[in-house]
Design a protein around this motif. Structure first.
Motif, PDB file in Angstrom:
ATOM      1  N   ALA A  64     -18.981  46.926 -31.637  1.00 54.31           N
ATOM      2  CA  ALA A  64     -19.716  46.147 -32.641  1.00 54.31           C
ATOM      3  C   ALA A  64     -19.332  44.671 -32.574  1.00 54.31           C
ATOM      4  N   THR A  65     -18.072  44.399 -32.283  1.00 57.11           N
ATOM      5  CA  THR A  65     -17.627  43.007 -32.138  1.00 57.11           C
ATOM      6  C   THR A  65     -18.292  42.353 -30.933  1.00 57.11           C
ATOM      7  N   LEU A  66     -18.347  43.087 -29.830  1.00 60.25           N
ATOM      8  CA  LEU A  66     -19.022  42.562 -28.633  1.00 60.25           C
ATOM      9  C   LEU A  66     -20.480  42.244 -28.924  1.00 60.25           C
ATOM     10  N   GLU A  67     -21.160  43.133 -29.634  1.00 58.95           N
ATOM     11  CA  GLU A  67     -22.574  42.900 -29.950  1.00 58.95           C
ATOM     12  C   GLU A  67     -22.748  41.681 -30.845  1.00 58.95           C
ATOM     13  N   ALA A  68     -21.845  41.502 -31.794  1.00 56.24           N
ATOM     14  CA  ALA A  68     -21.925  40.342 -32.679  1.00 56.24           C
ATOM     15  C   ALA A  68     -21.754  39.041 -31.898  1.00 56.24           C
ATOM     16  N   VAL A  69     -20.833  39.037 -30.934  1.00 53.78           N
ATOM     17  CA  VAL A  69     -20.613  37.836 -30.119  1.00 53.78           C
ATOM     18  C   VAL A  69     -21.807  37.600 -29.207  1.00 53.78           C
ATOM     19  N   CYS A  70     -22.359  38.665 -28.611  1.00 55.73           N
ATOM     20  CA  CYS A  70     -23.527  38.519 -27.732  1.00 55.73           C
ATOM     21  C   CYS A  70     -24.718  37.934 -28.480  1.00 55.73           C
ATOM     22  N   ASN A  71     -24.852  38.265 -29.761  1.00 59.54           N
ATOM     23  CA  ASN A  71     -25.957  37.725 -30.558  1.00 59.54           C
ATOM     24  C   ASN A  71     -25.879  36.216 -30.706  1.00 59.54           C
ATOM     25  N   GLN A  72     -24.681  35.654 -30.508  1.00 64.83           N
ATOM     26  CA  GLN A  72     -24.494  34.214 -30.630  1.00 64.83           C
ATOM     27  C   GLN A  72     -24.416  33.513 -29.275  1.00 64.83           C
ATOM     28  N   ASP A  73     -24.248  34.271 -28.206  1.00 64.11           N
ATOM     29  CA  ASP A  73     -24.022  33.679 -26.876  1.00 64.11           C
ATOM     30  C   ASP A  73     -25.027  34.271 -25.881  1.00 64.11           C
ATOM     31  N   ASP A  74     -26.067  33.504 -25.553  1.00 62.14           N
ATOM     32  CA  ASP A  74     -27.134  34.002 -24.674  1.00 62.14           C
ATOM     33  C   ASP A  74     -26.605  34.357 -23.289  1.00 62.14           C
ATOM     34  N   ASP A  75     -25.674  33.547 -22.776  1.00 63.57           N
ATOM     35  CA  ASP A  75     -25.128  33.811 -21.444  1.00 63.57           C
ATOM     36  C   ASP A  75     -24.377  35.142 -21.415  1.00 63.57           C
ATOM     37  N   LEU A  76     -23.552  35.361 -22.424  1.00 66.31           N
ATOM     38  CA  LEU A  76     -22.806  36.612 -22.500  1.00 66.31           C
ATOM     39  C   LEU A  76     -23.760  37.793 -22.686  1.00 66.31           C
ATOM     40  N   MET A  77     -24.806  37.606 -23.490  1.00 61.69           N
ATOM     41  CA  MET A  77     -25.791  38.664 -23.693  1.00 61.69           C
ATOM     42  C   MET A  77     -26.474  39.031 -22.378  1.00 61.69           C
ATOM     43  N   GLU A  78     -26.852  38.021 -21.618  1.00 65.34           N
ATOM     44  CA  GLU A  78     -27.527  38.279 -20.342  1.00 65.34           C
ATOM     45  C   GLU A  78     -26.602  39.034 -19.390  1.00 65.34           C
ATOM     46  N   ARG A  79     -25.363  38.629 -19.305  1.00 65.61           N
ATOM     47  CA  ARG A  79     -24.405  39.312 -18.436  1.00 65.61           C
ATOM     48  C   ARG A  79     -24.184  40.757 -18.879  1.00 65.61           C
ATOM     49  N   LEU A  91     -26.311  42.676 -20.570  1.00 65.70           N
ATOM     50  CA  LEU A  91     -27.501  43.472 -20.278  1.00 65.70           C
ATOM     51  C   LEU A  91     -27.635  43.782 -18.793  1.00 65.70           C
ATOM     52  N   MET A  92     -27.013  42.922 -17.960  1.00 64.72           N
ATOM     53  CA  MET A  92     -27.037  43.162 -16.512  1.00 64.72           C
ATOM     54  C   MET A  92     -25.961  44.168 -16.089  1.00 64.72           C
ATOM     55  N   GLY A  93     -25.209  44.656 -17.052  1.00 60.87           N
ATOM     56  CA  GLY A  93     -24.217  45.683 -16.752  1.00 60.87           C
ATOM     57  C   GLY A  93     -22.804  45.182 -16.622  1.00 60.87           C
ATOM     58  N   GLU A  94     -22.592  43.876 -16.787  1.00 63.57           N
ATOM     59  CA  GLU A  94     -21.229  43.337 -16.682  1.00 63.57           C
ATOM     60  C   GLU A  94     -20.489  43.568 -17.994  1.00 63.57           C
ATOM     61  N   GLU A  95     -19.308  44.059 -17.934  1.00 65.31           N
ATOM     62  CA  GLU A  95     -18.493  44.316 -19.119  1.00 65.31           C
ATOM     63  C   GLU A  95     -17.479  43.181 -19.276  1.00 65.31           C
ATOM     64  N   PRO A  96     -17.679  42.258 -20.236  1.00 60.13           N
ATOM     65  CA  PRO A  96     -16.729  41.156 -20.405  1.00 60.13           C
ATOM     66  C   PRO A  96     -15.375  41.673 -20.873  1.00 60.13           C
ATOM     67  N   SER A  97     -14.335  40.955 -20.548  1.00 62.33           N
ATOM     68  CA  SER A  97     -12.991  41.368 -20.946  1.00 62.33           C
ATOM     69  C   SER A  97     -12.792  41.174 -22.443  1.00 62.33           C
ATOM     70  N   ALA A  98     -11.870  41.941 -22.986  1.00 60.08           N
ATOM     71  CA  ALA A  98     -11.552  41.817 -24.412  1.00 60.08           C
ATOM     72  C   ALA A  98     -11.051  40.422 -24.738  1.00 60.08           C
ATOM     73  N   GLN A  99     -10.326  39.815 -23.797  1.00 60.18           N
ATOM     74  CA  GLN A  99      -9.803  38.465 -24.010  1.00 60.18           C
ATOM     75  C   GLN A  99     -10.935  37.453 -24.113  1.00 60.18           C
ATOM     76  N   GLU A 100     -11.954  37.582 -23.252  1.00 53.86           N
ATOM     77  CA  GLU A 100     -13.082  36.652 -23.300  1.00 53.86           C
ATOM     78  C   GLU A 100     -13.867  36.811 -24.601  1.00 53.86           C
ATOM     79  N   MET A 126     -12.807  37.947 -27.475  1.00 53.00           N
ATOM     80  CA  MET A 126     -12.035  37.430 -28.599  1.00 53.00           C
ATOM     81  C   MET A 126     -12.015  35.903 -28.607  1.00 53.00           C
ATOM     82  N   GLY A 127     -11.926  35.298 -27.442  1.00 56.98           N
ATOM     83  CA  GLY A 127     -11.946  33.840 -27.374  1.00 56.98           C
ATOM     84  C   GLY A 127     -13.244  33.266 -27.908  1.00 56.98           C
ATOM     85  N   LYS A 128     -14.361  33.892 -27.524  1.00 53.00           N
ATOM     86  CA  LYS A 128     -15.658  33.418 -28.015  1.00 53.00           C
ATOM     87  C   LYS A 128     -15.816  33.696 -29.507  1.00 53.00           C
TER      88      LYS A 128
END
Length: 648
Positions: free
Chosen positions: A163-178, A180-189, A191-193
């Protein structure tokens, strides 16, 4: 201490959500206190007034200091009861971020919502803490869902990584695109965002636990350091700070709490402070005050205060709460008393013994200096002391404070609604103040009704060659006096006043003539234009069990109100209505009885609307009527006891 090592954080909650208990645990974990106190036992460290300790409620906002991970946290613990909203509001002037406590059983309560919207309006970064999860019926996920519906969908529950990842993706288009393309961002990234978005007030991180059981406390401290921003501002720049509270010291006298946003204050520095208005020029008079001592939040002699810091400054005399030291354009947000909640009732304060009136007057003026919305006024001609108040709890606290702090017994009359009035139709007012000599001030005003909520506007159409700018300024300066009481006895509002004619005399005009004459001209116009009584209307949001909705809707109709919306949320219904203050003053007690304590209500001022005189009230005139010309002129010239400047 640099700004990066400071956090100025307020802690807010609906009453009984566990805010003070959480504050105690935060202080204990940070090593600021050895043992947590108890609200119920009156030993909480942030409730240090005798009244707070006896009653187990927070009355005054308190600022305390603790250190976590080498970061100095200045924590402002605020009252939860709506009667002390003024304390909460003044705290908003001093902080950079907030922690909002939400009960995990009750979820978002009426005052929770009011507080959150105030924080969001001021763009104050906020962390949420769902508390009391040890209690039966507590459900963090259900409370979270309610908060997303009632407060903001941009809440990121830190106990749920997805749920935290989804909330951050809603604010960051680049992260959302990555993503949706199947890339799993790290927990550190992630949390930083999240931390970056939180500091900008775009995401609200949420934590859960139980302050009473000491669960989730370190996570809150970490979030305060990682997710909430340090103060901005430059100590080398121009001075800017706000006075947000006052206190008395037996040795040093009156001290004021100051949050410095820019520049620097030092012991023995001299400041020019307002000392009223010069009646001859209309300009603000200044008096120089010298700082005698500066104390840190920890109560130590600090010697100086720099941008980003909070401290107590002594030596500034009776400087008003809300006064901005230095350049007010450098403030990050407006300082405007009454934005969160405005007193809508007035009471008379009557001393236990008539010979204590002067002492009671002095005490209430002191308290009014600490809380500007109290507006203690003394009318000499009626020998009356009047206060503007929020509600019954505030009156109980005032009565006890006057007894314990000033050794004065007092009783209060039944609260009465503060009405306003306006002019019924466009009209003209005229005054020719030419007798008895020496005097000369001739004016004509056009007075027009204005839209509700617009207040008073003044313009002049008189050329400077006909009436000097100096006298035109005096006319504008005298308007608060002229409009303080209309023909119905209430403050006049929602009018546009235009000075259309003005004339002075080279020899006969006295410097104060236009100040004396303006109320006569304005009141003449109000008499000609007719009067409209305006009553305050509340927007009330009820949180109700389903089975109580019909009864409350019926009560709203009886109170001359109207239901504006209903929203069903599980087993609860959110009902909003517009209701006059006059008919709803005691409804909180009725609601508690009707719902068995399971219902709640939050209140805000919606505005003013016309009210038939038979359903409202007039007010007794507090000074000489300007239309009683001869008596008024004598009073104005101080030849009659009382006078037009009768209210102090």
């Amino acid at each position: 201490m640099t700004q990066q090592t400071i956090r100025n954080i307020g802690i807010f909650a609906h009453v009984d959500a566990g805010k003070t208990t959480l504050s105690e645990q935060l202080l204990a974990h940070a090593g600021a206190i050895r043992q947590t106190g108890s609200v119920d036992q009156g030993t909480a460290h942030t409730d240090n007034l005798p009244i707070e300790q006896r009653r187990g409620i927070s009355v005054k906002a308190t600022c305390v200091r603790m250190v976590w991970r080498d970061i100095a946290i200045h924590l402002i613990d605020t009252p939860g009861h709506v009667d002390f909203s003024a304390e909460v509001e003044r705290s908003l002037w001093a902080l950079d971020a907030a922690v909002l406590v939400i009960c995990g059983v009750e979820g978002v309560q009426p005052q929770t919502e009011a507080l959150f919207h105030a924080l969001r309006e001021q763009k104050i970064p906020t962390v949420l803490f769902f508390n009391k999860l040890d209690r039966e019926g507590a459900d963090a996920d259900e409370a979270l869902e309610g908060a997303r519906k009632l407060l903001s969908p941009e809440i990121a529950p830190l106990w749920d990584a997805q749920a935290t990842l989804e909330a951050v993706c809603n604010q960051d288009d680049d992260l959302m695109e990555r993503y949706l393309m199947g890339e799993e961002p790290s927990a550190q990234e992630v949390m930083g965002k999240l931390q970056a978005f939180c500091r900008k007030g775009e995401i609200y991180p949420a934590l859960k636990g139980s302050a009473l059981r000491d669960e989730g406390i370190t996570e809150v401290l970490d979030a305060m350091v990682d997710c909430l921003p340090p103060p901005a501002g430059d100590p080398a720049e121009e001075l800017c700070g706000v006075v947000f509270a006052a206190q008395q010291d037996r040795m040093l006298g009156r001290g004021v709490w100051v949050r410095l946003y820019s520049g620097r204050l030092e012991n023995r520095a001299a400041l020019n402070l307002p000392a009223g208005v010069d009646p001859l020029t209309g300009e603000e008079k200044l008096v120089q005050r010298k700082i005698t001592q500066i104390r840190s939040v920890a109560g130590q002699d600090a010697g100086a205060l720099s941008a980003g810091e909070i401290g107590v400054v002594y030596g500034l005399g009776d400087v008003a709460i809300g006064h901005v030291l230095g350049n007010d354009s450098l403030l990050p947000r407006r300082v405007e008393p009454g934005r969160l909640r405005t007193p809508l009732m007035t009471v008379q304060a009557i001393p236990e013994s008539p010979d204590q009136m002067n002492d009671l007057r002095a005490a209430l003026m002191t308290l009014s200096g600490e809380d500007p919305l109290l507006k203690a006024t003394y009318t000499r001609s009626l020998n009356q002391l009047q206060l503007h108040v929020m509600g019954a709890i505030q009156l109980e606290i005032l009565e006890e404070e006057l007894k314990t702090r000033f050794s004065l017994g007092v009783r209060f009359t039944k609260p009465a609604v503060i009405y306003r009035e306006t002019v019924a139709q466009a009209t003209e007012g005229f005054v020719a103040y030419t007798m008895p000599k020496p005097c000369w001030a001739i004016m004509r005003f056009r007075i027009e009704p204005a839209p509700r909520g617009s207040g008073v506007t003044f313009v002049s159409e008189v050329p400077v060659r006909e009436l000097s700018l100096h006298y035109q300024h005096q006319v504008e300066q005298a308007l608060p006096l002229a409009l303080g009481q209309g023909r119905l006895g209430w403050q006049v509002t929602d009018v546009k006043i235009t000075l259309t004619e003005g004339n002075s005399h080279q020899w006969h005009t006295h410097p104060l003539d236009f100040i004396v004459a303006t109320p006569m001209g304005i009141q003449d116009g109000l008499r000609r234009g007719g009067n409209v009584l305006l009553e305050p209307i509340l927007s009330i949001r009820f949180l109700l069990p389903v089975e109580c909705v019909g009864r409350v809707m019926s009560d709203v109709a009886v109170m001359r109100g109207e239901v504006t919306s209903t929203i069903t949320q599980g087993e609860r219904v959110i009902l909003t209505a517009l209701v006059p203050v006059e008919s709803s003053m005691d409804y909180a007690a009725t609601l508690a009885a009707v719902t068995g304590g399971r219902g709640g209500m939050s209140v805000s001022l919606h505005g003013y609307r016309e009210c038939p005189l038979e359903l409202g009230a007039t007010a007794e005139r507090r000074s000489v009527d300007p239309l009683d010309t001869s008596k008024y002129i004598l009073a104005a010239r101080s030849a009659l006891e009382g006078g037009i400047f009768d209210i102090e």
